[in-house]
Design an enzyme around this catalytic site. Sequence first.
Site, PDB file in Angstrom:
ATOM      1  N   TYR A  78       0.859  -1.188   0.000  1.00 13.62           N
ATOM      2  CA  TYR A  78       0.000   0.000   0.000  1.00 13.62           C
ATOM      3  C   TYR A  78       0.889   1.229   0.000  1.00 13.62           C
ATOM      4  O   TYR A  78       1.888   1.258   0.730  1.00 13.62           O
ATOM      5  CB  TYR A  78      -0.911   0.016   1.241  1.00 13.62           C
ATOM      6  N   GLU A  80      -0.417   4.876  -0.406  1.00 18.83           N
ATOM      7  CA  GLU A  80      -1.152   6.130  -0.596  1.00 18.83           C
ATOM      8  C   GLU A  80      -0.248   7.313  -0.317  1.00 18.83           C
ATOM      9  O   GLU A  80       0.584   7.272   0.590  1.00 18.83           O
ATOM     10  CB  GLU A  80      -2.335   6.182   0.369  1.00 18.83           C
ATOM     11  N   ASP A 255      -6.736  14.509 -23.914  1.00 21.71           N
ATOM     12  CA  ASP A 255      -6.684  13.076 -23.624  1.00 21.71           C
ATOM     13  C   ASP A 255      -5.952  12.411 -24.795  1.00 21.71           C
ATOM     14  O   ASP A 255      -6.515  12.223 -25.873  1.00 21.71           O
ATOM     15  CB  ASP A 255      -8.123  12.556 -23.488  1.00 21.71           C
ATOM     16  N   THR A 284      -3.407   6.880 -21.437  1.00 23.63           N
ATOM     17  CA  THR A 284      -3.194   5.504 -21.012  1.00 23.63           C
ATOM     18  C   THR A 284      -1.739   5.171 -21.326  1.00 23.63           C
ATOM     19  O   THR A 284      -1.091   5.853 -22.117  1.00 23.63           O
ATOM     20  CB  THR A 284      -4.095   4.519 -21.788  1.00 23.63           C
ATOM     21  N   LYS A 287      -1.780   1.646 -24.887  1.00 24.93           N
ATOM     22  CA  LYS A 287      -2.240   1.576 -26.286  1.00 24.93           C
ATOM     23  C   LYS A 287      -1.020   1.749 -27.198  1.00 24.93           C
ATOM     24  O   LYS A 287      -0.109   0.921 -27.167  1.00 24.93           O
ATOM     25  CB  LYS A 287      -3.328   2.612 -26.527  1.00 24.93           C
ATOM     26  N   ARG A 293      -1.108  -1.931 -18.734  1.00 22.22           N
ATOM     27  CA  ARG A 293      -2.419  -1.273 -18.664  1.00 22.22           C
ATOM     28  C   ARG A 293      -2.358  -0.257 -17.540  1.00 22.22           C
ATOM     29  O   ARG A 293      -2.044  -0.606 -16.403  1.00 22.22           O
ATOM     30  CB  ARG A 293      -3.507  -2.288 -18.326  1.00 22.22           C
TER      31      ARG A 293
HETATM   32  N1  PLP Z   1      -9.601   8.001 -23.205  1.00 25.18           N
HETATM   33  C1  PLP Z   1      -9.644   7.601 -24.479  1.00 25.18           C
HETATM   34  C2  PLP Z   1      -9.519   8.616 -25.570  1.00 25.18           C
HETATM   35  C3  PLP Z   1      -9.799   6.252 -24.787  1.00 25.18           C
HETATM   36  O1  PLP Z   1      -9.870   5.845 -26.049  1.00 25.18           O
HETATM   37  C4  PLP Z   1      -9.936   5.328 -23.715  1.00 25.18           C
HETATM   38  C5  PLP Z   1     -10.110   3.870 -23.936  1.00 25.18           C
HETATM   39  O2  PLP Z   1     -10.536   3.356 -24.868  1.00 25.18           O
HETATM   40  C6  PLP Z   1      -9.888   5.799 -22.409  1.00 25.18           C
HETATM   41  C7  PLP Z   1      -9.730   7.142 -22.186  1.00 25.18           C
HETATM   42  C8  PLP Z   1     -10.087   4.884 -21.243  1.00 25.18           C
HETATM   43  O3  PLP Z   1      -8.983   4.127 -20.993  1.00 25.18           O
HETATM   44  P1  PLP Z   1      -9.048   2.914 -19.934  1.00 25.18           P
HETATM   45  O4  PLP Z   1      -9.765   1.813 -20.601  1.00 25.18           O
HETATM   46  O5  PLP Z   1      -7.620   2.632 -19.623  1.00 25.18           O
HETATM   47  O6  PLP Z   1      -9.768   3.437 -18.729  1.00 25.18           O
END
Ligand code: PLP
Length: 492
Positions: A78, A80, A255, A284, A287, A293
């Site tokens: 843990y 935090e 994002d 993320t 990808k 992940r």
């Molecule tokens: N943001 C975008 C643009 C995505 O395409 C995705 C997933 O497909 C996410 C966020 C969410 O990612 P996660 O599945 O890791 O929560």
Amino acid sequence: MTTSVENQPVGTHSFDGAAASAAYRNALAVIGAVEPRVADAIGQELADQRASLKLIASENYASPAVLLTMGNWFSDKYAEGTVGHRFYAGCQNVDTVEALAAEHARELFGAAHAYVQPHSGIDANLVAFWAVLAQRVELPALEKAGAKHVNDLTDADWAQLRRALGDQRMLGMSLDSGGHLTHGFRPNISGKMFEQSSYGTDPGTGLLDYAAVRARAHEFRPLIMMAGYSAYPRRVDFAAMREIADEVGATLVVDMAHFAGLVAGKVLTGDFDPVPHAHVVTSTSHKSLRGPRGGFVLAQPEFADAVDRGCPMVLGGPLPHVMAAKAVAFAEARQPSFATYAQNIVDNAVTLADGLRKRGVRLVTDGTDNHLVLLDVTSFGLTGRQAESALLDAGIVTNRNSVPADPNGAWYTSGVRIGTPALTTRGFGAAEFDQVAELIAGVLEGTTPTTTSSNEPSRAKYTLAEGLADRTRDAAAELLSGHPLYAGLDLG
Ligand code: PLP
């Protein structure tokens, strides 16, 4: 690190095959002694992944180093808090890996601040949204009340602040233009937190229309302006998006979950690199970036402290084994070979797009300049759902996706999204991707929607031409055999 794989293209995985084989064989023996069905499933998953033509735009293959980093005792800790400021004792080694991951992320992306605790992309977005709310709504309210902490507010001031936090606006790309559910849409918590409005793409070209985005932003005046996508096949001009955000006093959150690998690999630079332009960038790590992940957030200094409060604000305790794997993945992405990999992803997507177009497949925006291609399958009389299923029958793994102003809605859809990151990791190049285009076009041409009892074409059922699935599977298997996944890794 040595490689057991000679003549593999630059940018594919390079690892010691004998060492990795021994590590996995031993691990499976240990796991199998407790629950053999899990050990079997792990082995089967590798076999299945090796045998499939994976074209899902959001998936990839992490390296053995990244994967092995996740299977250890860091998982038990843990931690935090943040590096050096933990609410638990004994976090010195977690501090080491979290600091390393954050340092690699800052260096890799040229960011002022990196927060590597988010467990996923959705979590990274939530951290970002609450960081903006904290800086832009909570902090001014505290200052106005002469308070340092929310616990110092009177009940009346706290009630007023809670109402203000729940009464903000978010502008994001519409779902059928390629935006993501977490950018303010009702089924997601973001849509329940924020009043949302969307910008779309030009109905003629399918391209982002910055004048229309500007007009919408001026009318709607959001607190947060989102940019980024999961199904838009073109670059986004983040300098232009920041200019628009500044004009309306919005905070720009980008994002980059999908295209982080292209940013890391310096394929998206200048106006197309979100990091210098956005106040906050979320992502993320699994990808196109090819890590474990997980998620992470990059921030300009103004938002750094607020972002660091992600746990326990909206996140459960950090996952130290995954942060360690992020450090390994980011270190991999800082190697020159990763830039080659990133460029190959885009070159391959362009080859795939050209190959599909010349075989009569209609593409949203008529092509691509990132890692994905969006097919509009209506000219074959198919829905996205039928096309996705027919392709899967033939051994080609994709996912259906809406196209702009989709007549078939979000469930059946009219599109198929195809990405090149995974097969590029396997070493596929132009010749292979042209053949992939041939296989896909062949399946679409050879698929006929079934007619329903009322003589309407079904939106889900279809038939494939005799023998087409088997022929396509055989051709795909031949292509895959030339580029084995994790070559040198032998589970015995
Ligand atoms: N943001 C975008 C643009 C995505 O395409 C995705 C997933 O497909 C996410 C966020 C969410 O990612 P996660 O599945 O890791 O929560």
